[in-house]
Design an enzyme around this catalytic site. Structure first.
Site, PDB file in Angstrom:
ATOM      1  CG  ASP A 198      63.699  11.830  67.718  1.00 29.20           C
ATOM      2  OD1 ASP A 198      63.300  11.270  68.749  1.00 29.20           O
ATOM      3  OD2 ASP A 198      62.930  12.271  66.847  1.00 29.20           O
ATOM      4  CG  ASN A 209      63.029   9.244  63.513  1.00 35.16           C
ATOM      5  OD1 ASN A 209      62.188   9.526  62.668  1.00 35.16           O
ATOM      6  ND2 ASN A 209      63.289  10.030  64.541  1.00 35.16           N
ATOM      7  CG  ASP A 237      63.368  13.083  61.313  1.00 42.77           C
ATOM      8  OD1 ASP A 237      63.493  13.672  60.228  1.00 42.77           O
ATOM      9  OD2 ASP A 237      62.277  12.751  61.786  1.00 42.77           O
TER      10      ASP A 237
END
Length: 214
Positions: free
Chosen positions: A197, A202, A214
């Site tokens: 992800d 992020n 994450d």
């Protein structure tokens, strides 16, 4: 679905923190998260924590622990990631029937624009991240296959009539085209642990440089 997940209250969150030997001030507020429930909690000594409650039914205990193991592996190899804290030898806990974990809250912001030098730096980090990912196997992690995330999803949409009949043929052709293209790129490529992800939201930049979430 565990109904407690939709009814998490500050007292449940603070009880979890206290059960691990920490002393919260009572300061607790929700952070943005699409899938999970994530909260910021302040401790008496001034430290800030992030408490994550994993959405029930989405990940198994084994999958979450493999994710934690990957983060610990990355930390050991000096790749800037946020890994969960360990209490009494454990990084994963259960409260109100929900798996949860605690992180130190790290300051930083998502960069609006990235310079060429920053892109090169992040590229090197990702290369090292993939090297660490390839050093071990995640037996329980879901594989990103065209069947799982393409064909099965397409069948679900059609069977439940989420796609108008007039668009089903074109939509099906497009999904099959995307899946075939994906399979052609994937052929003969090894499956390794990756970020999964890694978008700009992020990637944060703080006082000590970039780090991955994450």
């Amino acid at each position: 679905m565990n109904e407690n997940f939709y009814n998490l209250t500050p007292d449940v969150i603070l009880q979890l923190v206290e059960s691990l030997g920490l002393i919260p001030t009572g300061h607790c507020f929700a952070l943005n998260s699409l899938e999970n429930r994530v909260y910021s909690v302040k401790l008496e000594e001034g430290e800030n924590l992030v408490v994550k409650f994993y959405r029930p039914g989405r990940w198994t205990k084994e999958q979450i622990l493999e994710e934690h193991k990957f983060l610990f592996d990355l930390q050991e190899n000096e790749i800037p990631v946020c890994a969960p804290r360990i209490f009494q030898g454990q990084s994963l806990f259960e409260k109100a029937g929900i798996y949860c974990a605690i992180w130190n809250r790290t300051g930083g912001r998502a960069p609006e624009e990235l310079s060429f030098d920053e892109l090169q730096m992040l590229g090197r980090y990702l290369g090292r991240l993939h090297n660490v990912g390839a050093s071990s196997v995640a037996k329980h992690r879901i594989h990103l296959t065209s069947t799982k995330y393409g064909i099965e999803t397409l069948n679900f949409l059609i069977q439940n009539e989420f796609i108008p009949i007039s668009l089903q043929k074109k939509y099906t052709e497009l999904v099959n085209q995307v899946c075939n293209t994906y399979d052609s790129f994937l052929r003969d490529e090894p499956l390794i642990r990756i970020h999964g992800d890694c978008h700009k939201g992020n990637i944060l930049k703080g006082e000590n440089g970039f780090f991955f979430l994450d």
